[in-house]
Write a protein that holds these residues in place. Sequence first.
Motif, PDB file in Angstrom:
ATOM      1  N   ARG A 290       0.743  -1.234   0.059  1.00 29.20           N
ATOM      2  CA  ARG A 290       0.041   0.129  -0.056  1.00 29.20           C
ATOM      3  C   ARG A 290       0.853   1.205   0.036  1.00 29.20           C
ATOM      4  O   ARG A 290       0.420   2.027  -0.628  1.00 29.20           O
ATOM      5  CB  ARG A 290      -0.775  -0.019   1.142  1.00 29.20           C
ATOM      6  CG  ARG A 290      -2.013  -1.227   1.088  1.00 29.20           C
ATOM      7  CD  ARG A 290      -3.123  -0.510   1.904  1.00 29.20           C
ATOM      8  NE  ARG A 290      -4.395  -1.648   1.819  1.00 29.20           N
ATOM      9  CZ  ARG A 290      -4.377  -2.675   2.465  1.00 29.20           C
ATOM     10  NH1 ARG A 290      -3.614  -2.871   3.351  1.00 29.20           N
ATOM     11  NH2 ARG A 290      -5.052  -3.831   2.053  1.00 29.20           N
ATOM     12  N   LEU A 292       3.828   1.584  -1.420  1.00 29.71           N
ATOM     13  CA  LEU A 292       4.518   1.543  -2.710  1.00 29.71           C
ATOM     14  C   LEU A 292       3.386   2.300  -3.641  1.00 29.71           C
ATOM     15  O   LEU A 292       3.522   3.031  -4.349  1.00 29.71           O
ATOM     16  CB  LEU A 292       4.985   0.113  -3.032  1.00 29.71           C
ATOM     17  CG  LEU A 292       6.227  -0.138  -2.915  1.00 29.71           C
ATOM     18  CD1 LEU A 292       6.505  -1.556  -3.415  1.00 29.71           C
ATOM     19  CD2 LEU A 292       7.182   1.081  -3.277  1.00 29.71           C
ATOM     20  N   LEU A 293       1.981   1.643  -3.468  1.00 24.89           N
ATOM     21  CA  LEU A 293       0.990   2.357  -4.183  1.00 24.89           C
ATOM     22  C   LEU A 293       0.965   3.739  -4.123  1.00 24.89           C
ATOM     23  O   LEU A 293       0.931   4.568  -5.061  1.00 24.89           O
ATOM     24  CB  LEU A 293      -0.340   1.576  -3.869  1.00 24.89           C
ATOM     25  CG  LEU A 293      -0.943   0.481  -4.662  1.00 24.89           C
ATOM     26  CD1 LEU A 293      -2.188  -0.001  -4.158  1.00 24.89           C
ATOM     27  CD2 LEU A 293      -0.862   0.877  -5.975  1.00 24.89           C
ATOM     28  N   LEU A 296       3.695   5.480  -6.114  1.00 23.66           N
ATOM     29  CA  LEU A 296       3.694   5.512  -7.263  1.00 23.66           C
ATOM     30  C   LEU A 296       2.498   6.375  -7.896  1.00 23.66           C
ATOM     31  O   LEU A 296       2.730   7.093  -8.926  1.00 23.66           O
ATOM     32  CB  LEU A 296       3.036   3.847  -7.709  1.00 23.66           C
ATOM     33  CG  LEU A 296       4.139   2.997  -8.062  1.00 23.66           C
ATOM     34  CD1 LEU A 296       3.346   1.748  -7.916  1.00 23.66           C
ATOM     35  CD2 LEU A 296       4.931   3.325  -9.343  1.00 23.66           C
TER      36      LEU A 296
END
Lengths: 301, 301
Positions: A290, A292-293, A296
Amino acid sequence: MGVDRSTRAPLHQQIADTLRQEILGHDLPPGEALPSEAALCERFGVARSVVRQAVAGLSGDGLVIRRQGRPTIVAPPAEYRRLVQRATGMFDQFARRGHQLRTTVLDLSPAPPPPGGRDFLGTDDTIRIERVRLVDGDPLSYVRTWLPADRVPGLHAEHLADASLHRLLARAYDLRPMRGRRQVHAVAADARLADALGTESGDPLLLLEGGTTDQHDRPLEWFSAWHRADRVVFDIDVSESMETLRLDATDAPSDADSNTRDAVSDAAGPQQAAATSEAAPSGADLAEARRLLGELSRLLH
Amino acid sequence: MGVDRSTRAPLHQQIADTLRQEILGHDLPPGEALPSEAALCERFGVARSVVRQAVAGLSGDGLVIRRQGRPTIVAPPAEYRRLVQRATGMFDQFARRGHQLRTTVLDLSPAPPPPGGRDFLGTDDTIRIERVRLVDGDPLSYVRTWLPADRVPGLHAEHLADASLHRLLARAYDLRPMRGRRQVHAVAADARLADALGTESGDPLLLLEGGTTDQHDRPLEWFSAWHRADRVVFDIDVSESMETLRLDATDAPSDADSNTRDAVSDAAGPQQAAATSEAAPSGADLAEARRLLGELSRLLH
């Protein structure tokens, strides 16, 4: 750890050889101060004049730098760096840093790959390319590459002189090297490699081996690339957070208990999560994914 | 490429030595068939009985495997693999594969780091730990680690015998190694390292060097780890797609023109994108990031 007074090599030579070994082995790392003359006299049990002669010899070979009124230090080696996590070829990596990589093609002919390459490429019908890569006239690496013959019809040695194989594959065949697994070995140069690389037989070489798939996940190349270890260093970026998402099946715990027996009870951080995520995504995995999401998303918006 | 009839070494010994070099240098890679007896006779200009004796010698040393009615092949080496992109220590990586890594602590005392370590850690006030790591009683690596003294009060050598430094840091100090940059070198063993690792002076070693930051992005450790090259291989996962997102500033093109001059006109794929993405996120960057987002979402839902 004294010197051997029974051999015929001069004392200063023996001391220089010992220190040279320690410098080349990084036991005395680049930039480190050499032990003081007094310390070297004590260690080797010799007079100060002998130690001075030994250090002068090392300085003449460019292994140490003597500085007026300050400690002598181990010289930084002339090193070219290669970020080995990237599929990007050496040609592009070096161009970005202002080095011009020259390439001499020694051979390009049909020849089967070694067993590891055959397993990866799924064929014996391959073109083998032998190249030496040089910077400023000095050989840096010897590269042996195998490509499936049916994917590179009409490939000729002259296309690769002073050129990037990866660029050629993209331009002429619309094949783009994307990912793969590599192995890094340290090996001793045999006579043939030593000759091609301008080094001594037995000198350490940094060997990068592996396969690369293309943009369609089809096997594209298998290669062995021997690098002069006195000139080339591989850089690797380590990121614990990436582990949790990219864990591969070959790294599965053979015995989950042996890994968690001694586990850090209150620190179920990424390390532990990585070790156990085959079974089911753990809370830490999800949290990390999450995070990393989020990163991004910020990159994109 | 014949043999030297003027020296006193027996012919079969000279041939075995040449082939041994080629096997250890991976010029003849593991699993590869040795050239036929007839081919070796022709290459070295000797009788078949001499070639047979040479191959028997290599077989006795475990370098080749002779098989009834089938070609002799180069033996796969006994290798331990280490995925070097991970901050996870060797201890955990090996435990996952069922190998028990033993650790002998040779020294733990206050000592300053080398210049690279001082730059990374930002202090000279460090504890230096010298360890040998063994599997099944055989030394695999010699590790020298520096930790900032004020972050590990009360650390003792006995805490580290047959234990993981990284686990200890997490459990006792709530410090978790997370990320960093590493360098891989091939070096020749000096006398001291050869002695500690049970190898010969001059043998190639795989040296991993670098620093690791903790979960708060503070510098935590600096280390040099020399690995026996005949036993340890570093694995690296290459992913072109990751490049576009994790490009670091040190890899900036020194001259954008030199990189795009020869650019692949219709293949503005990830390679080119990576080289130019400092200026502005390219379309390929965004597309790749979106693809990753999709993958991540699937992982999570």
